[in-house]
Scaffold this active site. Structure first.
Site, mmCIF file in Angstrom:
data_model
loop_
_atom_site.group_PDB
_atom_site.id
_atom_site.type_symbol
_atom_site.label_atom_id
_atom_site.label_comp_id
_atom_site.label_asym_id
_atom_site.label_seq_id
_atom_site.Cartn_x
_atom_site.Cartn_y
_atom_site.Cartn_z
ATOM 1 N N PRO A 320 -2.180 3.487 -1.032
ATOM 2 C CA PRO A 320 -3.218 2.531 -0.648
ATOM 3 C C PRO A 320 -3.532 2.451 0.839
ATOM 4 O O PRO A 320 -4.565 1.888 1.207
ATOM 5 C CB PRO A 320 -2.632 1.192 -1.120
ATOM 6 C CG PRO A 320 -1.151 1.387 -1.053
ATOM 7 C CD PRO A 320 -0.907 2.832 -1.374
ATOM 8 N N THR A 321 -2.653 2.981 1.725
ATOM 9 C CA THR A 321 -2.872 2.754 3.158
ATOM 10 C C THR A 321 -3.987 3.652 3.703
ATOM 11 O O THR A 321 -4.360 4.648 3.091
ATOM 12 C CB THR A 321 -1.590 3.042 3.967
ATOM 13 O OG1 THR A 321 -1.269 4.424 3.822
ATOM 14 C CG2 THR A 321 -0.423 2.209 3.481
ATOM 15 N N CYS A 322 -4.465 3.292 4.888
ATOM 16 C CA CYS A 322 -5.509 4.089 5.545
ATOM 17 C C CYS A 322 -4.845 5.240 6.291
ATOM 18 O O CYS A 322 -4.951 5.318 7.531
ATOM 19 C CB CYS A 322 -6.288 3.229 6.522
ATOM 20 S SG CYS A 322 -7.363 2.075 5.711
ATOM 21 N N ASP A 323 -4.156 6.096 5.605
ATOM 22 C CA ASP A 323 -3.321 7.072 6.274
ATOM 23 C C ASP A 323 -3.255 8.344 5.421
ATOM 24 O O ASP A 323 -2.864 8.285 4.257
ATOM 25 C CB ASP A 323 -1.915 6.443 6.414
ATOM 26 C CG ASP A 323 -1.006 7.228 7.315
ATOM 27 O OD1 ASP A 323 -1.291 8.412 7.552
ATOM 28 O OD2 ASP A 323 -0.006 6.658 7.766
ATOM 29 N N ASN A 361 0.610 -1.540 6.959
ATOM 30 C CA ASN A 361 -0.829 -1.638 6.716
ATOM 31 C C ASN A 361 -1.197 -2.807 5.780
ATOM 32 O O ASN A 361 -2.254 -2.830 5.156
ATOM 33 C CB ASN A 361 -1.337 -0.321 6.095
ATOM 34 C CG ASN A 361 -2.725 0.075 6.528
ATOM 35 O OD1 ASN A 361 -3.187 1.158 6.178
ATOM 36 N ND2 ASN A 361 -3.405 -0.751 7.265
#
Ligand SMILES: Cc1ncc(COP(=O)(O)O)c(C=O)c1O
Length: 401
Positions: A320-323, A361
């Site tokens: 789910p993270t922006c990574d 995050n």
């Protein structure tokens, strides 16, 4: 407390937005009983694998009395949760303050070490206590294991004799320990390590009272199906019996993974599909660190009311993270029509997975439920008839905590 008949029931009734950790206390209990009854010595639980107080209590209630702790926080946690438990501080490099607190405040008497400096540190910190069990950690091969533990710890072969000799002078009980690496895929790993133990004892010509074969006992994952644990136990027993040690010497092991992998799984939601990539709501910074960073393949099941009629295909996951690093290559085999809004159960996350969750995050919160069905795979079910058959939609009973 809510009750649901199945993982499917939970998913349909609650449509959980957060990932849900599904706990199986009966699976942890069964694994502990297995080690307590069948391992030919004492089984310590390696707390690092999953420090959940609920799990610690289950293991204690199932007969695990000794705990391998690796940090002062783990010492405090187990001392608080299980005041009567015996704690063994098996990290070979410890802060002097941690040793002192462990010894004087929490009654810890067993320590591992792999250098003269650590031996001196333990002696200073315990004010030259005379009731210590000191286990010298040997460096052994991780060749038969999926995760190496051969680089960081283990006495330099050239110093083993001197270290054993010095530890013998300082210890009430002298032990030798090792770790063959995690998820050892053959009993041969322990046989070879025991040969190193034999050589070390012969060369140092010291009396050894304890041999600790460490962790490394496997669990089952896709593409990693080990022999029965009994084969490991009998190989270790035979090797132990042939060592030049006293008749009263003790045999210990320190399983982490094998005691708790089956304890937990995770229910995740698909937020988006892009071709063969599924964006799910847990990932590398959640319970899927190993899936992301060492390519571990966990078993997966689509949890959907109407069983899919499409064939399985290989998917990878994004967390789910922006990574970008939040990527699990898999392959994870799921029906070809898996789509956004679907729920997936990811199995065998009780060891290391749940323990490594972070809040990076803004993600990381989960709900927790107890389930009474069997784990997706098990090393502890006696026969084929009992082996779990987990088709999507299989009815299971779930209690909400
Ligand atoms: C000293 C020690 N003992 C036991 C274990 C548990 O190992 P496993 O989970 O492979 O059984 C570990 C894990 O790294 C460890 O470092």
């Amino acid at each position: 407390m809510h009750k649901h008949h199945s993982a499917l029931g939970l998913a349909t009734a609650l449509r959980p937005v957060q990932p849900v950790t599904l706990l199986r206390p009966h699976a942890a209990q069964r694994a502990a009983r297995f080690f307590v009854e069948k391992f030919p010595g004492r089984s310590l639980y390696a707390v690092k694998a999953n420090p959940s107080p609920d799990l610690l209590q289950i293991l204690w209630d199932s007969g695990i009395t000794h705990y391998d702790v690796a940090s002062i926080a783990e010492v405090r946690l187990v001392a608080r949760t299980l005041p009567e438990a015996e704690l063994c501080f098996m990290h070979p490099v410890k802060a002097e303050e941690a040793i002192a607190e462990a010894y004087f405040t929490h009654g810890v008497k067993t320590f591992s070490l792999d250098t003269m400096e650590e031996l001196e540190k333990i002696q200073r910190a315990t004010r030259h206590a005379s009731d210590l069990t000191l286990a010298v950690r040997l460096r052994v091969s991780s060749d038969h294991s999926k995760l190496s533990l051969a680089a960081k710890f283990g006495a330099d072969p050239a110093e083993v004799s001197q270290l054993l000799f010095a530890a013998r002078q300082a210890a009430d009980t002298l032990g030798i320990c090792f770790h063959v690496g995690s998820q050892a895929m053959t009993p041969q790993a322990y046989v070879e390590a025991m040969e190193r133990v034999r050589q070390a004892i012969v060369q140092a010509a010291v009396t050894v009272d304890l041999v600790d074969v460490g962790g490394g006992f496997p669990s089952i994952y896709p593409g990693m199906e080990p022999p029965a644990l009994e084969a490991y136990f009998s190989a270790i027993h035979d090797a132990f019996e042939s060592l030049p040690i006293s008749y009263s010497a003790e045999l210990w092991c320190e399983p982490g993974r094998a005691l708790c992998a089956e304890y937990a799984s995770l229910l995740v939601r698909v937020e988006r599909r892009r071709g063969d990539e599924l964006y799910i709501n847990d990932g590398a910074y959640g319970a899927l660190f190993d899936a992301a960073h060492v390519g571990w393949r966990f078993p997966v099941n689509l949890i959907r009311e109407d069983e899919s009629e499409t064939r399985d295909m290989a998917f990878s996951f994004y967390g789910p993270t922006c990574d970008d690093l939040d990527h699990m290559a898999g392959p994870f085999m799921l029906p070809a029509d898996t789509q956004a809004g679907d729920y997936i159960e990811i199995g065998m996350l009780g060891a290391y997975g749940c323990a490594m969750r972070t809040g990076f995050n803004g993600f990381g919160e989960t709900e927790v439920s107890i389930v009474e069905d069997e784990p997706m795979a098990s090393l502890y079910l006696e026969d084929e008839a009992e082996a779990p058959v987990r088709k999507p939609g299989t009815v299971v009973s779930i209690k909400r905590l």
